[in-house]
Design a protein around this motif. Structure first.
Motif, PDB file in Angstrom:
ATOM      1  N   UNK A  35    -107.019 -51.396  22.066  1.00 34.63           N
ATOM      2  CA  UNK A  35    -108.008 -51.200  23.132  1.00 34.63           C
ATOM      3  C   UNK A  35    -109.415 -51.620  22.726  1.00 34.63           C
ATOM      4  N   UNK A  36    -109.782 -51.463  21.447  1.00 42.79           N
ATOM      5  CA  UNK A  36    -111.128 -51.862  21.025  1.00 42.79           C
ATOM      6  C   UNK A  36    -111.335 -53.367  21.165  1.00 42.79           C
ATOM      7  N   UNK A  37    -110.336 -54.146  20.737  1.00 49.72           N
ATOM      8  CA  UNK A  37    -110.472 -55.610  20.855  1.00 49.72           C
ATOM      9  C   UNK A  37    -110.387 -56.047  22.315  1.00 49.72           C
ATOM     10  N   UNK A  38    -109.557 -55.399  23.103  1.00 50.07           N
ATOM     11  CA  UNK A  38    -109.495 -55.720  24.538  1.00 50.07           C
ATOM     12  C   UNK A  38    -110.866 -55.519  25.160  1.00 50.07           C
ATOM     13  N   UNK A 148    -106.320 -69.076  13.462  1.00 48.74           N
ATOM     14  CA  UNK A 148    -106.918 -67.751  13.332  1.00 48.74           C
ATOM     15  C   UNK A 148    -108.417 -67.975  13.388  1.00 48.74           C
ATOM     16  N   UNK A 149    -109.072 -67.283  14.317  1.00 43.89           N
ATOM     17  CA  UNK A 149    -110.495 -67.523  14.539  1.00 43.89           C
ATOM     18  C   UNK A 149    -111.235 -66.196  14.623  1.00 43.89           C
ATOM     19  N   UNK A 150    -112.266 -66.077  13.825  1.00 45.94           N
ATOM     20  CA  UNK A 150    -113.137 -64.908  13.871  1.00 45.94           C
ATOM     21  C   UNK A 150    -113.929 -64.966  15.174  1.00 45.94           C
ATOM     22  N   UNK A 151    -113.826 -63.915  15.992  1.00 48.28           N
ATOM     23  CA  UNK A 151    -114.542 -63.902  17.274  1.00 48.28           C
ATOM     24  C   UNK A 151    -115.676 -62.874  17.269  1.00 48.28           C
ATOM     25  N   UNK A 152    -115.969 -62.360  16.097  1.00 52.87           N
ATOM     26  CA  UNK A 152    -117.074 -61.416  15.978  1.00 52.87           C
ATOM     27  C   UNK A 152    -116.622 -59.971  16.018  1.00 52.87           C
ATOM     28  N   UNK A 153    -117.520 -59.090  15.604  1.00 53.26           N
ATOM     29  CA  UNK A 153    -117.302 -57.643  15.639  1.00 53.26           C
ATOM     30  C   UNK A 153    -116.083 -57.202  14.836  1.00 53.26           C
ATOM     31  N   UNK A 154    -115.669 -58.036  13.864  1.00 56.98           N
ATOM     32  CA  UNK A 154    -114.517 -57.709  13.036  1.00 56.98           C
ATOM     33  C   UNK A 154    -113.182 -58.079  13.647  1.00 56.98           C
ATOM     34  N   UNK A 159    -103.656 -67.001  17.183  1.00 57.59           N
ATOM     35  CA  UNK A 159    -103.001 -67.702  18.293  1.00 57.59           C
ATOM     36  C   UNK A 159    -102.126 -68.868  17.846  1.00 57.59           C
ATOM     37  N   UNK A 160    -101.222 -69.207  18.765  1.00 60.13           N
ATOM     38  CA  UNK A 160    -100.529 -70.494  18.703  1.00 60.13           C
ATOM     39  C   UNK A 160    -101.278 -71.455  19.611  1.00 60.13           C
ATOM     40  N   UNK A 161    -101.270 -72.723  19.251  1.00 62.67           N
ATOM     41  CA  UNK A 161    -101.738 -73.787  20.127  1.00 62.67           C
ATOM     42  C   UNK A 161    -100.487 -74.410  20.730  1.00 62.67           C
ATOM     43  N   UNK A 162    -100.472 -74.508  22.056  1.00 65.15           N
ATOM     44  CA  UNK A 162     -99.336 -75.108  22.746  1.00 65.15           C
ATOM     45  C   UNK A 162     -99.832 -76.283  23.569  1.00 65.15           C
ATOM     46  N   UNK A 163     -98.972 -77.292  23.742  1.00 65.72           N
ATOM     47  CA  UNK A 163     -99.380 -78.434  24.545  1.00 65.72           C
ATOM     48  C   UNK A 163     -98.208 -78.969  25.358  1.00 65.72           C
ATOM     49  N   UNK A 164     -98.582 -79.716  26.381  1.00 67.33           N
ATOM     50  CA  UNK A 164     -97.625 -80.420  27.230  1.00 67.33           C
ATOM     51  C   UNK A 164     -98.173 -81.831  27.395  1.00 67.33           C
TER      52      UNK A 164
END
Length: 166
Positions: A35-38, A148-154, A159-164
């Motif tokens: 819930x904190x990250x959400x 894996x990406x730091x988005x701040x606040x710890x 993620x996976x990268x997906x493509x079509x």
């Protein structure tokens, strides 16, 4: 069921997207990322202010309506330099899923890709969001990378990268 998709241009539509984001993210992602990250991600990336700024920066938001009620949204980023379209966000209310809205969103992304003579649609998806990963695979997407990406606040986006490819 009458599904209508409209580009987000007015403040009332931006507010509808923010309300949907809060509802969908809280319900769907709390068990995956907590819930904190959400709360952090909704506030930082899907608030009225954040959505307005993204639209000003060239993101294309669209709302799906059923009988006039907003039920989902998609955000596309069209990159004419790389000849690709990114699905930045694609969300549908849980009780409305399996009614073709996600498919209509994918068709919209494909249409924008073809209209701009681009060859690829791509997106990122949380690696533990298995339901969505399976659905994207059914739509013709393949996992091509992990990030894996730091988005701040710890907090980290894992993620996976997906493509079509067309």
């Amino acid at each position: 069921m009458n599904i209508e998709i409209k580009e987000v241009k007015e403040l009332s539509q931006i507010e509808s997207v923010a309300i949907l984001a809060d509802e969908i993210w809280t319900e769907h992602y709390t068990s995956i990322i907590g819930s904190d990250q959400v709360r952090y991600m909704v506030d930082k990336f899907q608030s009225n202010k954040a959505i307005s700024a993204q639209i000003d920066d060239g993101c294309n938001y669209y709302l799906a309506y059923i009988n006039g009620d907003p039920v989902g949204y998609i955000t596309l980023i069209i990159d004419n330099t790389k000849h690709e379209v990114m699905i930045s966000k694609i969300y549908v209310k849980s009780k409305i899923r399996k009614n073709g809205i996600g498919q209509k969103f994918i068709e919209l992304a494909e249409s924008e890709c073809k209209r701009n003579n681009h060859t690829k649609i791509w997106l990122t998806v949380n690696r533990f969001n298995t339901t969505s990963i399976d659905w994207y695979k059914k739509q013709g997407f393949s996992v091509i990378n992990e990030i894996k990406k730091d988005i701040g606040n710890g907090f980290v986006m894992d993620d996976y990268v997906m493509e079509k490819i067309f």
